[in-house]
Design a protein around this motif. Structure first.
Motif, short mmCIF file in Angstrom:
data_model
loop_
_atom_site.label_atom_id
_atom_site.label_comp_id
_atom_site.label_asym_id
_atom_site.label_seq_id
_atom_site.Cartn_x
_atom_site.Cartn_y
_atom_site.Cartn_z
N GLY A 1 0.80 -1.23 0.00
CA GLY A 1 0.00 0.00 0.00
C GLY A 1 0.82 1.27 0.00
N ALA B 1 -5.45 -6.94 -3.35
CA ALA B 1 -6.17 -6.72 -4.60
C ALA B 1 -5.74 -7.77 -5.62
N THR C 1 -0.37 -5.71 -6.89
CA THR C 1 -1.46 -5.39 -5.95
C THR C 1 -2.25 -4.16 -6.38
N LYS C 2 -1.78 -3.47 -7.40
CA LYS C 2 -2.45 -2.24 -7.83
C LYS C 2 -3.30 -2.44 -9.09
N SER D 1 -6.29 -2.75 -10.15
CA SER D 1 -7.67 -2.63 -9.66
C SER D 1 -8.36 -1.48 -10.39
N ARG E 1 -9.89 0.97 -8.83
CA ARG E 1 -9.89 2.19 -8.02
C ARG E 1 -8.96 3.23 -8.63
N LYS F 1 -7.22 5.63 -7.30
CA LYS F 1 -5.91 5.82 -6.65
C LYS F 1 -4.96 4.68 -6.98
N ASP F 2 -5.50 3.46 -7.19
CA ASP F 2 -4.65 2.34 -7.59
C ASP F 2 -4.13 2.53 -9.01
N ARG F 3 -4.98 3.05 -9.89
CA ARG F 3 -4.54 3.31 -11.27
C ARG F 3 -3.44 4.37 -11.27
N ASP G 1 -1.38 5.05 -8.74
CA ASP G 1 -0.19 4.43 -8.16
C ASP G 1 0.50 3.54 -9.19
N LEU G 2 -0.28 2.83 -9.97
CA LEU G 2 0.26 1.92 -10.99
C LEU G 2 1.12 2.70 -11.99
#
Length: 163
Positions: free
Chosen positions: A33, A104, A137-138, A140, A142, A144-146, A148-149
């Motif tokens: 995370g 995730a 783990t990213k 997803s 979401r 914020k995950d995109r 972060d990716l």
């Protein structure tokens, strides 16, 4: 208005206190995370501390003992049996710690084992997911995950040997 008694965002000091306690209690875990992103050099605002754990009751008991360093002792209410099932246990202490046995994209401690990096501090070691593991783990929907990716892919391109 924020509840004065509600959790506050975790600081680096909180994180290091918890990581040291996990080490002292011989917990099997990996930091994932936003806090893991921060330690990899990408500063992202994050409220909580996310730990991925193996599905194991004895390790679950150890992690709860380690969380006793938090001031409100919220982990006291958690049953270690919960860690034998896939899911997330949210410990809302002075700071929030999410204890996950399933990340995730269906990733688990076991599926990510080869991406766990040991980092040494002055007086203890901690475990963090490498860049490639964080990318897994990213995956997803979401936002914020995109985001972060995208950052993780940039980090990976800058330091191909880092992840």
């Amino acid at each position: 208005l924020m509840d004065e008694e509600g959790p506050r965002p975790a600081t680096k000091t909180d994180l290091m206190l918890l990581l040291r306690s996990l080490s002292e209690h011989h917990v099997d875990y990996v930091l994932i995370g936003g806090q893991a992103l921060n330690l990899h050099g990408y500063m992202r605002a994050t409220e909580d501390i996310d730990l991925l754990l193996p599905m194991d009751e004895i390790n679950g008991k150890r992690v709860l003992d380690a969380l006793s360093v938090l001031p409100d002792n919220a982990a006291h209410e958690v049953d270690p049996v919960w860690f034998t099932e896939p899911g997330t246990v949210r410990v809302a202490d002075e700071v929030i710690v999410d204890l996950m046995t399933l990340a995730a994209n269906g990733e688990t401690y076991e599926t990510l084992r080869k991406h766990i990096q040991k980092q040494d501090m002055e007086d203890f070691s901690f475990y963090i997911l490498d860049i490639d593991g964080l990318i897994k783990t990213k995956q997803s929907v979401r936002e914020k995950d995109r985001n972060d990716l995208q950052i993780l892919k940039i980090l990976k391109s800058r330091w191909p040997d880092h992840g």
